[in-house]
Design a protein around this motif. Sequence first.
Motif, short mmCIF file in Angstrom:
data_model
loop_
_atom_site.label_atom_id
_atom_site.label_comp_id
_atom_site.label_asym_id
_atom_site.label_seq_id
_atom_site.Cartn_x
_atom_site.Cartn_y
_atom_site.Cartn_z
N LEU A 57 13.15 -45.75 42.69
CA LEU A 57 12.90 -47.14 43.03
C LEU A 57 11.94 -47.77 42.02
CD1 LEU A 57 13.29 -49.23 45.40
CD2 LEU A 57 11.10 -48.39 46.23
N GLN A 58 12.32 -48.95 41.51
CA GLN A 58 11.47 -49.70 40.57
C GLN A 58 11.49 -51.16 40.93
OE1 GLN A 58 12.79 -49.26 36.56
NE2 GLN A 58 13.02 -47.06 36.73
N LYS A 59 10.33 -51.78 40.84
CA LYS A 59 10.26 -53.22 41.00
C LYS A 59 10.90 -53.86 39.77
CE LYS A 59 6.52 -56.20 41.92
NZ LYS A 59 5.13 -56.37 42.21
N VAL A 60 11.67 -54.91 39.98
CA VAL A 60 12.30 -55.59 38.85
C VAL A 60 11.22 -56.26 38.01
CG1 VAL A 60 13.82 -57.51 38.20
CG2 VAL A 60 14.49 -55.95 40.02
N LYS A 61 11.28 -56.03 36.70
CA LYS A 61 10.29 -56.61 35.80
C LYS A 61 10.49 -58.12 35.73
CE LYS A 61 8.70 -56.52 31.01
NZ LYS A 61 7.31 -56.66 31.42
N GLU A 62 9.41 -58.83 35.91
CA GLU A 62 9.46 -60.29 35.79
C GLU A 62 8.85 -60.68 34.45
OE1 GLU A 62 7.73 -62.26 39.13
OE2 GLU A 62 8.90 -61.09 40.56
N PHE A 63 9.54 -61.54 33.74
CA PHE A 63 9.03 -62.04 32.47
C PHE A 63 9.59 -63.43 32.22
CE2 PHE A 63 12.82 -59.52 31.75
CZ PHE A 63 13.61 -60.32 30.94
N ALA A 64 8.80 -64.23 31.54
CA ALA A 64 9.26 -65.56 31.17
C ALA A 64 10.26 -65.40 30.03
CB ALA A 64 8.09 -66.41 30.72
N TYR A 65 11.30 -66.22 30.04
CA TYR A 65 12.32 -66.10 29.00
C TYR A 65 12.82 -67.48 28.60
CZ TYR A 65 15.54 -66.74 32.92
OH TYR A 65 16.18 -67.23 34.02
N LEU A 66 13.40 -67.54 27.43
CA LEU A 66 13.97 -68.77 26.90
C LEU A 66 15.44 -68.84 27.29
CD1 LEU A 66 12.44 -68.53 23.33
CD2 LEU A 66 11.63 -69.97 25.20
N ASN A 67 15.91 -70.00 27.60
CA ASN A 67 17.31 -70.16 27.97
C ASN A 67 18.17 -70.28 26.70
OD1 ASN A 67 19.52 -70.36 29.63
ND2 ASN A 67 19.27 -72.55 30.00
N ILE A 68 18.10 -69.24 25.89
CA ILE A 68 18.83 -69.15 24.63
C ILE A 68 19.63 -67.85 24.65
CG2 ILE A 68 18.62 -68.96 22.11
CD1 ILE A 68 15.94 -70.41 22.31
N LEU A 91 5.32 -76.00 18.47
CA LEU A 91 4.77 -77.36 18.36
C LEU A 91 5.61 -78.40 19.10
CD1 LEU A 91 3.72 -77.34 14.59
CD2 LEU A 91 2.22 -77.19 16.59
N THR A 92 6.90 -78.13 19.28
CA THR A 92 7.78 -79.13 19.88
C THR A 92 8.26 -78.79 21.28
OG1 THR A 92 9.74 -78.13 18.86
CG2 THR A 92 8.64 -79.90 17.63
N CYS A 93 7.79 -77.69 21.85
CA CYS A 93 8.28 -77.31 23.18
C CYS A 93 7.81 -78.32 24.23
CB CYS A 93 7.90 -75.89 23.53
SG CYS A 93 6.17 -75.55 23.54
N THR A 94 8.57 -78.39 25.31
CA THR A 94 8.32 -79.42 26.31
C THR A 94 7.80 -78.89 27.64
OG1 THR A 94 10.64 -79.28 26.97
CG2 THR A 94 10.06 -80.97 25.34
N SER A 95 7.77 -77.59 27.84
CA SER A 95 7.26 -77.05 29.10
C SER A 95 6.24 -75.95 28.84
CB SER A 95 8.41 -76.49 29.94
OG SER A 95 8.90 -75.29 29.38
N LYS A 96 5.41 -75.71 29.84
CA LYS A 96 4.38 -74.68 29.72
C LYS A 96 4.99 -73.29 29.57
CE LYS A 96 0.24 -72.88 31.88
NZ LYS A 96 -0.68 -72.91 33.01
N ALA A 97 6.07 -73.01 30.33
CA ALA A 97 6.73 -71.70 30.27
C ALA A 97 7.31 -71.46 28.88
CB ALA A 97 7.82 -71.60 31.32
N GLU A 98 7.94 -72.48 28.31
CA GLU A 98 8.50 -72.38 26.97
C GLU A 98 7.39 -72.15 25.94
OE1 GLU A 98 11.86 -74.89 24.49
OE2 GLU A 98 10.44 -75.99 25.73
#
Length: 191
Positions: A57-68, A91-98
Amino acid sequence: MFNDILPIKFYVKEKLLFNRYKLQINKKELSTKSSLKLELNTYYIAEIYNDSLFKNLQKVKEFAYLNIDCFKLLDLAFSKDYKNILINSLLTCTSKAEYECYKLMLIAYFNDILYLPCVLNETAILIEYRKKSNCLAVYYDVFAKLSLFFDTNLLQTSFFKVKEYFLNDFTNVQFTEFNDDFFKLEFKGKV
């Protein structure tokens, strides 16, 4: 009831009495007993045996990712302008997650690590290549983390069934405990 060739992903919906939990696997719900305490509203991955026994059993790894798409991002990562692409994207990203993703990718780049959090078939995938150890690690869906060490031709996995799945193609497959050693930043003080 379940395809037991590879590990399955499930969601912990509810805690019941006497160490029992209500799980959701795809569209099916079931209740099961667990000797390990499970976190509510959390995804896990596990190998299933005999339709009812869950192992590794493993917890699914959570990570921020780019929709690319990962292949598009890999293409950019191997271009000569990769560093400038990361800086301009930052410099041009529009969101904090990005912003956080591009910042992490740029800092990893300066540590000789190629860190690519992106998507493959609409599912998040994390690809990391470390130049110093000549190791490629991929975290993807029910395969969890697969590590390939190019110098020794060793493939590491934390799931026995994934090991069996790859035995036809790799002669040197090692079963190990899951180790979340992907590149990350730890901050001290206020952010």
